[in-house]
Structure formats: structure tokens, C-alpha cells
Design a protein around this motif. Structure first.
Motif, mmCIF file in Angstrom:
data_model
loop_
_atom_site.group_PDB
_atom_site.id
_atom_site.type_symbol
_atom_site.label_atom_id
_atom_site.label_comp_id
_atom_site.label_asym_id
_atom_site.label_seq_id
_atom_site.Cartn_x
_atom_site.Cartn_y
_atom_site.Cartn_z
ATOM 1 N N ARG A 114 0.839 -1.209 0.000
ATOM 2 C CA ARG A 114 0.000 0.000 0.000
ATOM 3 C C ARG A 114 0.876 1.262 0.000
ATOM 4 N NH1 ARG A 114 -2.399 -3.297 4.156
ATOM 5 N NH2 ARG A 114 -4.272 -4.333 3.348
ATOM 6 N N ILE A 173 -5.230 -0.163 -4.731
ATOM 7 C CA ILE A 173 -5.192 -0.595 -3.329
ATOM 8 C C ILE A 173 -6.569 -1.047 -2.872
ATOM 9 C CG2 ILE A 173 -4.832 0.203 -0.961
ATOM 10 C CD1 ILE A 173 -2.664 2.104 -2.160
ATOM 11 N N ALA A 174 -7.599 -0.302 -3.260
ATOM 12 C CA ALA A 174 -8.960 -0.650 -2.854
ATOM 13 C C ALA A 174 -9.372 -2.015 -3.392
ATOM 14 C CB ALA A 174 -9.942 0.422 -3.329
ATOM 15 N N PRO A 213 -2.609 9.677 -8.054
ATOM 16 C CA PRO A 213 -3.015 9.175 -6.734
ATOM 17 C C PRO A 213 -4.348 8.432 -6.765
ATOM 18 C CG PRO A 213 -3.274 11.565 -6.871
ATOM 19 C CD PRO A 213 -2.505 11.152 -8.083
ATOM 20 N N ARG A 252 1.236 3.971 -3.147
ATOM 21 C CA ARG A 252 0.901 5.391 -2.969
ATOM 22 C C ARG A 252 2.092 6.289 -3.287
ATOM 23 N NH1 ARG A 252 -2.385 3.398 1.905
ATOM 24 N NH2 ARG A 252 -4.538 3.657 1.160
ATOM 25 N N GLU A 297 -5.015 4.614 -5.465
ATOM 26 C CA GLU A 297 -6.023 4.243 -4.462
ATOM 27 C C GLU A 297 -6.978 3.187 -5.005
ATOM 28 O OE1 GLU A 297 -5.992 5.005 -1.297
ATOM 29 O OE2 GLU A 297 -4.163 6.165 -1.668
#
Length: 263
Positions: free
Chosen positions: A94, A114-115, A107, A98, A111
């Protein structure tokens, strides 16, 4: 421009081809890269300073494993560069995702990656599952210890790796006799996509492995590309490993004939 196979994975996942000057030639190797198909759409480099000067990238993305001479030269000449560490956990995946996403101005894309990883991991954590007793065993012998990404994958999939317990904990190198004493119901090997033979084949295809694990359907494989470099796609191999363990456990009810036997 990415000059490390692990940073390649993040750059290729975050950016369209037209924004990438090049990634390393290793990124096209399916044995070590999850993004081999995407890497085929962009140029490649060999981590040489001359390539950086010729390509004139706005940003060079490197890692501590990139050539020290290259990194040192780029710093001295003032080239924009960031260095990304090696991910040994989901939290580090993570953080590094980022970091790169912010550096390349994506960004939101970071995200989203990662989500998606977190959604899959959370679904696996909620689903009822057994804990499977396994041993990580490949060309280097016992592995997937605590503090490694491979170990984190095992844990998330519901695998208890006995390589952390005696007697196997004292053996990082291959030892078939110790493996027989430990008698794990399932073996999990990294699956390199390498056509060339090597001495490692003698370990992976040891006659003991073939007789008691391979022929009985107790030998599982997960692609090394998922844990050599940490990327958000890692959740896919957690799903694959759990499915493989469930299927193997369902068809191998009987214990190994030497399980529990002590000399």
C-alpha cells in the motif's frame, strides 16, 4: 522510466504506455513479472546511465536493488529520481503504491488499485475456511518465513507454514529427510516460468517429492512473480492458493504414511 523489475510493476499498473519511456527488460519475463503483457507495449532498458541520458525521462523510478553506480550518477547530475523499497507485507505494498502514484501524478489510480486488493483480501478474511498445514519448499529448500511477502500470502490464504517450526526451522537449505520428519500434508512451491534446466530442478523434482507429494496431488504451485515483487495484484494469488489448498485437501484425506512416526 523504471530501472528495476519491481518498480516496473507499479509503473505499468499506474500509467498508460504513452507516459512510460521504458521499463527494464526483465519486465517482459513472465516468471518474474505480473505485467509482462503490458511491458511488451513500451520500450525496455538495461539500467544503464546512457539510456537515461538518451531517453530524458521526467522521472526515474528506482529501488535499492538498482545499480548503485546508476543511482549515484543520477543523484550527482540532479536527475529527478525516487527510490522504492522492497515490499514484504501488504502494508508496504500500500505504501509503495501510494508513493509511486503520487510521484507520477496518479493518486486516484493508486487508491483504486489498493482498494481492489483490500476488497479481495477482506472477502477472503470473512469467508469461512480451514487452516491448512503446509511447507514452502522450492529450489532453495524451506522458505516463506515470517516477515516475507510470501509468508504474508500464506497466512492470508489460510496456510500454516511449518517451515517456521522445528525441525524445519533450522534448515533453510533443502533436506529431504527433514521434510519427511515434518510430514506436511501439502507442499507449496514457487512456480518459475523458466524453460532452461538448472540444479534447482533436482530439489523440486526429488524422488521423495515425486512419490509422496506430486503423485498424490499434494504439491501446489504459486507463480513467483506474485511474491518476488509486491504489487496490489497480490490478492489474486491469495485467492488462487486458498482454492488450490481446498481442492487438494478434499482429494487427499489419508495422512502421509510416515506422519507421526519418530525414529
Amino acid at each position: 522510466m523504471s530501472v528495476n523489475v519491481c518498480t516496473d510493476q507499479l509503473v505499468l499498473a499506474l500509467l498508460p504506455p504513452e507516459r512510460i519511456t521504458s521499463v527494464t527488460w526483465l519486465s517482459r519475463d513472465r516468471g518474474t513479472s505480473l505485467m509482462a503483457a503490458e511491458a511488451g507495449r513500451v520500450g525496455v532498458n538495461y539500467g544503464m546511465a546512457e539510456e537515461v541520458i538518451r531517453e530524458k525521462p521526467d522521472l526515474v523510478i528506482a529501488s535499492p536493488f538498482s545499480a548503485p553506480a546508476l543511482r549515484g550518477m543520477l543523484k550527482r547530475l540532479g536527475y529527478p529520481m525516487i527510490e522504492i523499497g522492497a515490499a514484504n507485507s501488504f502494508d508496504e505494498i500500500r505504501a509503495f503504491t501510494r508513493q509511486v502514484a503520487a510521484a507520477v501524478g496518479e493518486p486516484a489510480r493508486g487508491e483504486a488499485l489498493i482498494a481492489e486488493m483490500d476488497r479481495k483480501l477482506a472477502a477472503l478474511a470473512r469467508a469461512p475456511h480451514a487452516t491448512y498445514r503446509v511447507a514452502a519448499w522450492d529450489r532453495l529448500g524451506f522458505g516463506a518465513g515470517k516477515g516475507t511477502l510470501q509468508g504474508a500470502i500464506f497466512e492470508a490464504a489460510g496456510a500454516y507454514n511449518i517451515a517456521a517450526d522445528p525441525p524445519t526451522s533450522g534448515y533453510g537449505h533443502p533436506d529431504a529427510e527433514v521434510l519427511l520428519e515434518a510430514a506436511p500434508p501439502l507442499l507449496i512451491q514457487g512456480a518459475p516460468d523458466v524453460p532452461q534446466p538448472s540444479l534447482g530442478d533436482d530439489i523440486e523434482q526429488h524422488r521423495v517429492i515425486r512419490r509422496f507429494w506430486t503423485r498424490q496431488g499434494r504439491l501446489l504451485n504459486i507463480p513467483q512473480a506474485y511474491y518476488v515483487c509486491g504489487a496490489p495484484q497480490v490478492a489474486d494469488v491469495v485467492e488462487q492458493l486458498r482454492d488450490q489448498m481446498h481442492t487438494a485437501a478434499a482429494r487427499t484425506h489419508a495422512p502421509l504414511p510416515f506422519a507421526g512416526v519418530r525414529q
